[in-house]
Design a protein around this motif. Structure first.
Motif, PDB file in Angstrom:
ATOM      1  N   GLU A 120       0.833  -1.204   0.000  1.00 16.37           N
ATOM      2  CA  GLU A 120       0.000   0.000   0.000  1.00 16.37           C
ATOM      3  C   GLU A 120       0.869   1.255   0.000  1.00 16.37           C
ATOM      4  OE1 GLU A 120      -3.286   0.265  -0.466  1.00 16.37           O
ATOM      5  OE2 GLU A 120      -3.148  -1.908  -0.834  1.00 16.37           O
ATOM      6  N   ALA A 121       1.965   1.228   0.755  1.00 12.18           N
ATOM      7  CA  ALA A 121       2.877   2.365   0.778  1.00 12.18           C
ATOM      8  C   ALA A 121       3.532   2.567  -0.589  1.00 12.18           C
ATOM      9  CB  ALA A 121       3.943   2.163   1.853  1.00 12.18           C
ATOM     10  N   ALA A 122       3.891   1.455  -1.240  1.00 10.46           N
ATOM     11  CA  ALA A 122       4.484   1.536  -2.580  1.00 10.46           C
ATOM     12  C   ALA A 122       3.499   2.154  -3.563  1.00 10.46           C
ATOM     13  CB  ALA A 122       4.914   0.145  -3.043  1.00 10.46           C
ATOM     14  N   LYS A 123       2.242   1.760  -3.475  1.00 13.52           N
ATOM     15  CA  LYS A 123       1.216   2.349  -4.347  1.00 13.52           C
ATOM     16  C   LYS A 123       1.093   3.840  -4.111  1.00 13.52           C
ATOM     17  CE  LYS A 123      -1.671  -1.850  -4.590  1.00 13.52           C
ATOM     18  NZ  LYS A 123      -2.955  -2.445  -4.148  1.00 13.52           N
ATOM     19  N   GLN A 124       1.181   4.247  -2.846  1.00 12.09           N
ATOM     20  CA  GLN A 124       1.073   5.663  -2.508  1.00 12.09           C
ATOM     21  C   GLN A 124       2.239   6.451  -3.099  1.00 12.09           C
ATOM     22  OE1 GLN A 124       0.069   6.349   1.602  1.00 12.09           O
ATOM     23  NE2 GLN A 124       0.634   8.507   1.515  1.00 12.09           N
ATOM     24  N   LEU A 125       3.427   5.864  -3.084  1.00 10.08           N
ATOM     25  CA  LEU A 125       4.593   6.542  -3.664  1.00 10.08           C
ATOM     26  C   LEU A 125       4.460   6.679  -5.179  1.00 10.08           C
ATOM     27  CD1 LEU A 125       7.376   4.855  -1.511  1.00 10.08           C
ATOM     28  CD2 LEU A 125       6.734   7.261  -1.470  1.00 10.08           C
ATOM     29  N   ILE A 126       3.839   5.698  -5.808  1.00  9.51           N
ATOM     30  CA  ILE A 126       3.549   5.809  -7.240  1.00  9.51           C
ATOM     31  C   ILE A 126       2.545   6.923  -7.476  1.00  9.51           C
ATOM     32  CG2 ILE A 126       2.496   4.643  -9.225  1.00  9.51           C
ATOM     33  CD1 ILE A 126       5.239   3.548  -8.693  1.00  9.51           C
ATOM     34  N   ASP A 127       1.544   7.023  -6.627  1.00 16.42           N
ATOM     35  CA  ASP A 127       0.538   8.082  -6.753  1.00 16.42           C
ATOM     36  C   ASP A 127       1.162   9.467  -6.610  1.00 16.42           C
ATOM     37  OD1 ASP A 127      -1.486   6.238  -7.134  1.00 16.42           O
ATOM     38  OD2 ASP A 127      -2.129   6.228  -5.037  1.00 16.42           O
ATOM     39  N   ILE A 128       2.204   9.569  -5.777  1.00 14.78           N
ATOM     40  CA  ILE A 128       2.906  10.842  -5.622  1.00 14.78           C
ATOM     41  C   ILE A 128       3.611  11.232  -6.909  1.00 14.78           C
ATOM     42  CG2 ILE A 128       4.864  11.954  -4.450  1.00 14.78           C
ATOM     43  CD1 ILE A 128       4.087  10.377  -1.928  1.00 14.78           C
ATOM     44  N   GLY A 129       4.023  10.217  -7.694  1.00 12.78           N
ATOM     45  CA  GLY A 129       4.626  10.541  -8.980  1.00 12.78           C
ATOM     46  C   GLY A 129       5.830   9.719  -9.384  1.00 12.78           C
ATOM     47  N   ALA A 130       6.358   8.884  -8.474  1.00 18.34           N
ATOM     48  CA  ALA A 130       7.498   8.043  -8.839  1.00 18.34           C
ATOM     49  C   ALA A 130       7.086   7.019  -9.897  1.00 18.34           C
ATOM     50  CB  ALA A 130       8.035   7.320  -7.610  1.00 18.34           C
ATOM     51  N   GLN A 131       8.020   6.713 -10.803  1.00 20.07           N
ATOM     52  CA  GLN A 131       7.730   5.709 -11.829  1.00 20.07           C
ATOM     53  C   GLN A 131       7.731   4.306 -11.241  1.00 20.07           C
ATOM     54  OE1 GLN A 131      10.175   6.048 -15.367  1.00 20.07           O
ATOM     55  NE2 GLN A 131       9.857   3.899 -15.902  1.00 20.07           N
ATOM     56  N   SER A 132       8.622   4.060 -10.279  1.00 22.42           N
ATOM     57  CA  SER A 132       8.693   2.749  -9.634  1.00 22.42           C
ATOM     58  C   SER A 132       9.264   2.907  -8.231  1.00 22.42           C
ATOM     59  CB  SER A 132       9.546   1.772 -10.453  1.00 22.42           C
ATOM     60  OG  SER A 132      10.897   2.194 -10.484  1.00 22.42           O
ATOM     61  N   VAL A 133       9.145   1.834  -7.440  1.00 23.73           N
ATOM     62  CA  VAL A 133       9.536   1.875  -6.027  1.00 23.73           C
ATOM     63  C   VAL A 133      10.262   0.588  -5.655  1.00 23.73           C
ATOM     64  CG1 VAL A 133       8.708   2.059  -3.635  1.00 23.73           C
ATOM     65  CG2 VAL A 133       7.466   3.237  -5.485  1.00 23.73           C
ATOM     66  N   VAL A 134      11.329   0.715  -4.881  1.00 28.39           N
ATOM     67  CA  VAL A 134      11.932  -0.427  -4.200  1.00 28.39           C
ATOM     68  C   VAL A 134      11.796  -0.170  -2.706  1.00 28.39           C
ATOM     69  CG1 VAL A 134      14.006  -1.770  -3.741  1.00 28.39           C
ATOM     70  CG2 VAL A 134      13.584  -0.906  -6.043  1.00 28.39           C
ATOM     71  N   MET A 135      10.947  -0.961  -2.052  1.00 24.89           N
ATOM     72  CA  MET A 135      10.770  -0.868  -0.608  1.00 24.89           C
ATOM     73  C   MET A 135      11.769  -1.812   0.049  1.00 24.89           C
ATOM     74  SD  MET A 135       8.111   1.180   0.114  1.00 24.89           S
ATOM     75  CE  MET A 135       7.459   0.579   1.653  1.00 24.89           C
ATOM     76  N   LYS A 136      12.824  -1.247   0.629  1.00 28.01           N
ATOM     77  CA  LYS A 136      13.883  -2.076   1.204  1.00 28.01           C
ATOM     78  C   LYS A 136      13.431  -2.684   2.535  1.00 28.01           C
ATOM     79  CE  LYS A 136      16.578   1.458   0.894  1.00 28.01           C
ATOM     80  NZ  LYS A 136      17.688   2.440   0.820  1.00 28.01           N
ATOM     81  N   GLY A 137      13.795  -3.935   2.743  1.00 29.62           N
ATOM     82  CA  GLY A 137      13.311  -4.658   3.912  1.00 29.62           C
ATOM     83  C   GLY A 137      14.319  -4.859   5.018  1.00 29.62           C
ATOM     84  N   GLY A 138      15.448  -4.176   4.952  1.00 30.13           N
ATOM     85  CA  GLY A 138      16.506  -4.408   5.913  1.00 30.13           C
ATOM     86  C   GLY A 138      16.152  -4.081   7.351  1.00 30.13           C
ATOM     87  N   HIS A 139      15.201  -3.153   7.570  1.00 31.52           N
ATOM     88  CA  HIS A 139      14.853  -2.747   8.928  1.00 31.52           C
ATOM     89  C   HIS A 139      13.826  -3.669   9.591  1.00 31.52           C
ATOM     90  CE1 HIS A 139      16.967   0.932   7.857  1.00 31.52           C
ATOM     91  NE2 HIS A 139      16.856   1.334   9.108  1.00 31.52           N
ATOM     92  N   GLU A 140      13.278  -4.596   8.832  1.00 24.75           N
ATOM     93  CA  GLU A 140      12.273  -5.492   9.397  1.00 24.75           C
ATOM     94  C   GLU A 140      12.942  -6.564  10.265  1.00 24.75           C
ATOM     95  OE1 GLU A 140       8.780  -5.663   6.126  1.00 24.75           O
ATOM     96  OE2 GLU A 140      10.728  -6.359   5.444  1.00 24.75           O
ATOM     97  N   GLU A 141      12.242  -7.008  11.284  1.00 26.28           N
ATOM     98  CA  GLU A 141      12.779  -8.047  12.173  1.00 26.28           C
ATOM     99  C   GLU A 141      12.235  -9.409  11.742  1.00 26.28           C
ATOM    100  OE1 GLU A 141      12.004  -6.967  16.190  1.00 26.28           O
ATOM    101  OE2 GLU A 141      13.184  -5.115  16.072  1.00 26.28           O
ATOM    102  N   THR A 142      12.730  -9.879  10.612  1.00 26.57           N
ATOM    103  CA  THR A 142      12.294 -11.148  10.042  1.00 26.57           C
ATOM    104  C   THR A 142      13.518 -11.983   9.686  1.00 26.57           C
ATOM    105  OG1 THR A 142      12.212 -10.074   7.860  1.00 26.57           O
ATOM    106  CG2 THR A 142      10.148 -10.200   9.109  1.00 26.57           C
ATOM    107  N   ASN A 143      13.313 -13.281   9.518  1.00 27.84           N
ATOM    108  CA  ASN A 143      14.422 -14.160   9.152  1.00 27.84           C
ATOM    109  C   ASN A 143      14.901 -13.910   7.728  1.00 27.84           C
ATOM    110  OD1 ASN A 143      14.462 -15.480  11.647  1.00 27.84           O
ATOM    111  ND2 ASN A 143      12.895 -16.958  11.003  1.00 27.84           N
ATOM    112  N   ASP A 144      13.978 -13.514   6.864  1.00 22.03           N
ATOM    113  CA  ASP A 144      14.318 -13.197   5.482  1.00 22.03           C
ATOM    114  C   ASP A 144      14.173 -11.696   5.244  1.00 22.03           C
ATOM    115  OD1 ASP A 144      14.800 -15.848   4.775  1.00 22.03           O
ATOM    116  OD2 ASP A 144      12.706 -16.196   4.213  1.00 22.03           O
ATOM    117  N   VAL A 145      15.004 -11.184   4.355  1.00 22.62           N
ATOM    118  CA  VAL A 145      14.871  -9.795   3.908  1.00 22.62           C
ATOM    119  C   VAL A 145      14.056  -9.808   2.621  1.00 22.62           C
ATOM    120  CG1 VAL A 145      16.074  -7.747   3.077  1.00 22.62           C
ATOM    121  CG2 VAL A 145      17.059  -9.112   4.931  1.00 22.62           C
ATOM    122  N   VAL A 146      12.955  -9.056   2.608  1.00 19.72           N
ATOM    123  CA  VAL A 146      12.118  -8.959   1.417  1.00 19.72           C
ATOM    124  C   VAL A 146      12.175  -7.527   0.898  1.00 19.72           C
ATOM    125  CG1 VAL A 146       9.827  -9.247   0.412  1.00 19.72           C
ATOM    126  CG2 VAL A 146      10.585 -10.763   2.261  1.00 19.72           C
TER     127      VAL A 146
END
Length: 270
Positions: A159-185
């Motif tokens: 949903e956040a990625a969609k919002q960034l597209i709505d702001i005007g970006a052509q594409s988005v990479v939402m980096k997952g390094g700050h998440e506390e998960t076993n895998d980085v997505v």
């Protein structure tokens, strides 16, 4: 010989792990001629940021003019743009010179917690720079600050990625390094489809400059004519290798290894 060129507009990191230094190292490793326009000089090491010294606005403008009037560039990557005046100046120059392939890394907070973007500059980022972006590469805290929404799940990221597209970006990479998960997505969204780039999390404290390095790798690949999807996938491979083979220097958050990716491809060790 074809020479691919990339311009980074960002702050200097005296410790060499992030900012202009990380960008230029990444460009060089990926076979792209790197150029720079400094927005600020920082006194910085693996323990944190000890000082930030902005470049005079006219000095920043003239640096970009020097590139635009003579060398030109195949891609532009922005990093630390600490004030609304800087963001507006950079946006104006990008439009003036019709620079293409803009990668916006919305640097807001350093790894050690120091604030690198003034609160009043967020609105300028949203209204002036993001609409020019070919791709914007926020981490979770940065995406939350821009979109004013909490991000806890994969659906929240979408949903956040969609919002960034709505702001005007052509594409988005939402980096997952700050998440506390076993895998980085790391989530890539081009406005049409989502691509989840998943890898096992590497347990290490040597992650200084990961955001700068990832986004500059994407910029380098775009400069060479790669598609957005290819550029993001290759950028992910570059930063993963850089984290996976740390240099082990510094007493705090050490820098990543910018030559690890090419060592893997060549099958050689320095």
């Amino acid at each position: 010989m074809t020479v691919y060129k990339a311009l980074t507009i960002a702050g200097s990191d005296s410790g060499g792990g992030a900012g202009i230094q990380a960008d230029l190292k990444t460009f060089q490793e990926l076979g792209v001629y790197g150029m720079s326009a400094l927005t600020a000089v920082t006194a910085q090491n693996t323990l944190g940021v000890q000082g930030v010294y902005p470049i005079p606005l006219q000095g920043l403008k003239e640096q970009i003019d020097a590139i635009g009037h003579d060398l030109g560039t195949d891609t532009v990557k922005t990093g630390m743009l600490h004030s609304s005046e800087v963001i507006e100046a950079v946006s104006d120059k990008i439009r003036t010179y019709h620079f293409q392939n803009l990668v916006v890394d919305p640097v807001m907070v350093a790894k050690g917690g120091a604030k690198l973007l003034q609160d009043e500059a967020v609105e300028a980022l949203i209204s002036k720079l993001i609409p020019l972006a070919t791709v914007i590469t926020p981490n979770i805290p940065e995406a939350e600050m821009i979109t004013q929404r909490k991000i806890n799940t994969l659906e929240d990221k979408k949903e956040a990625a969609k919002q960034l597209i709505d702001i005007g970006a052509q594409s988005v990479v939402m980096k997952g390094g700050h998440e506390e998960t076993n895998d980085v997505v790391d989530l890539f969204f081009d406005g049409y489809a989502f691509l989840e780039l998943t890898s096992p999390r590497i347990q290490t404290r040597h992650t200084h400059g990961t955001g700068c390095t990832f986004s500059s790798a994407i910029a380098a690949e775009l400069a060479k004519g790669k598609s957005l999807t290819e550029a993001v996938k290759n950028g992910k491979a570059f930063i993963r290798a850089a984290i996976e083979h740390p240099l082990g220097i510094g007493a705090g958050h050490g820098p990543t290894n910018h030559w690890a990716y090419m060592e893997q491809l060549r099958g050689v060790k320095r």
